[in-house]
Design an enzyme around this catalytic site. Structure first.
Site, short mmCIF file in Angstrom:
data_model
loop_
_atom_site.label_atom_id
_atom_site.label_comp_id
_atom_site.label_asym_id
_atom_site.label_seq_id
_atom_site.Cartn_x
_atom_site.Cartn_y
_atom_site.Cartn_z
N ASP A 51 -2.27 53.46 23.51
CA ASP A 51 -0.68 54.27 22.41
C ASP A 51 -1.92 53.94 21.53
O ASP A 51 -2.88 52.86 21.33
CB ASP A 51 -0.01 52.24 22.39
CG ASP A 51 1.10 53.76 21.59
OD1 ASP A 51 0.87 54.55 21.22
OD2 ASP A 51 2.04 52.37 20.78
N THR A 74 9.01 60.54 28.58
CA THR A 74 9.95 61.81 28.69
C THR A 74 10.40 62.39 27.02
O THR A 74 10.77 63.11 26.47
CB THR A 74 11.63 60.92 29.24
OG1 THR A 74 11.75 60.63 30.27
CG2 THR A 74 12.12 62.60 29.15
N ASN A 108 8.07 61.97 24.81
CA ASN A 108 6.79 63.07 24.47
C ASN A 108 7.14 64.70 24.88
O ASN A 108 6.77 65.67 24.41
CB ASN A 108 5.89 62.56 24.99
CG ASN A 108 5.07 61.21 24.68
OD1 ASN A 108 4.66 60.53 25.38
ND2 ASN A 108 5.74 60.81 23.60
N ARG A 129 -0.25 46.99 26.84
CA ARG A 129 -0.28 48.21 25.85
C ARG A 129 -1.42 47.79 24.56
O ARG A 129 -1.54 46.60 23.90
CB ARG A 129 0.88 48.40 25.02
CG ARG A 129 1.64 49.02 24.09
CD ARG A 129 2.44 49.05 23.67
NE ARG A 129 3.44 50.67 23.23
CZ ARG A 129 3.99 50.89 22.46
NH1 ARG A 129 5.14 50.17 23.38
NH2 ARG A 129 4.76 51.97 22.19
N ARG A 141 5.98 46.04 22.49
CA ARG A 141 7.54 47.10 23.57
C ARG A 141 7.08 47.38 24.18
O ARG A 141 5.94 48.12 24.60
CB ARG A 141 8.14 47.22 22.29
CG ARG A 141 7.72 48.62 21.98
CD ARG A 141 8.94 49.65 20.78
NE ARG A 141 8.18 50.92 20.26
CZ ARG A 141 7.73 51.28 19.03
NH1 ARG A 141 7.58 49.36 18.12
NH2 ARG A 141 7.12 51.72 18.92
#
Length: 274
Positions: A52, A98, A100, A223, A229
């Site tokens: 990310d 999905t 995106n 992440r 999250r």
């Protein structure tokens, strides 16, 4: 070149690189110190990555956001080598969600698909894939993916299907809820067809209907960008995964950041709810 704030963006990038160059000797010492801490293991069998912060990294430097995805793609190739160098057998990359694929602008979506095309073509020629015997799987809601990319994915899967040393999963137009729904539908069909009974359905049996059925659940999910999250990534499989959130944007994710994640994993006591 940056489209907006070109002078500010260029100067920021120059100062950033000069700063990194000046700190390189300290970085190398710290990297060796980290390696001394983690080299004895244990290492996870399966790592999930949510890369990310590509667009935010580009905007911070005054670049067009699309350049963030390009730099992020190049970083991913480096990180895969770091993972394989540690002998970690399974890795799952959250390449595109999905959301995106459904809700990004047409221009950005096409840019991401172009990177997917480039990536799949390069994987076919990548020496590491063939020398390390890496099996590649691509999964997600592929109805949302251009047909030529789906064909490239099938060809790559076919070429690597007999490799069994490592496995690289690429989650493309992927959503964890949709994966679970697809698995439920497959289970229902098999019950109706008489292939299994309701009493045959267990956690272990259900896991075999998931996209990741040939890989163990991820031990560690990383992440970047500071967001904490999992954003619909491997919802079933991550029930007991260790989560590591890193505050750097993905294009600037370094080996020391990766090794810090490994160190954090090694320091945790995994009880699996017991």
């Amino acid at each position: 070149m940056p489209r907006e704030g070109s002078i500010r963006g260029t100067l920021t990038a120059i100062f950033y690189r000069l700063g990194m160059k000046a700190l390189q000797p300290l970085y190398e010492v710290y990297e060796k110190w980290l390696w001394m801490q983690i080299r004895g293991g244990p290492f996870p069998r399966h790592i999930g990555i949510i890369p990310d912060g590509n667009r935010r990294w580009a905007r911070r430097l005054g670049f067009d956001p699309s350049l963030g995805h390009i730099y992020g793609y190049e970083r991913m190739k480096e990180v895969l080598k770091w993972i394989w160098d540690l002998g970690i057998r399974y890795v799952t990359i959250y390449a595109m969600s999905t959301e995106n694929c459904k809700y990004r602008s047409n221009g950005e979506r096409e840019h991401l698909f172009n990177l997917a095309r480039k990536g799949l073509r390069e994987l076919r020629e990548l020496r590491d894939i063939h020398e390390r015997k890496v099996r590649v799987k691509v999964f997600g809601t592929l109805d949302l993916v251009p047909s030529d990319i789906v064909e490239l994915a099938k060809e790559l899967e076919k070429e690597t299907e007999k490799y069994d040393s490592y496995q690289l999963n690429i989650a493309l137009c992927y959503g964890g809820r949709q994966e679970i729904l697809d698995a439920v539908k497959a289970v229902v069909r098999d019950v109706i067809d008489g292939k299994i009974t309701v009493d045959d359905i267990s956690e272990e049996a259900f896991s075999k209907y998931l996209y990741t059925s040939e890989a163990p659940d991820p031990d560690l999910i990383i992440r970047t960008s500071g967001e904490e999250r999992i954003s619909n990534f491997l919802l079933w499989q991550s029930a007991y995964s260790e989560l590591y959130f890193c505050d750097v944007y993905w294009p600037e994710f370094r080996k020391i950041d990766f090794w810090r994640a490994i160190r954090s994993y090694q320091m945790r006591e995994r009880r699996f709810g017991r």
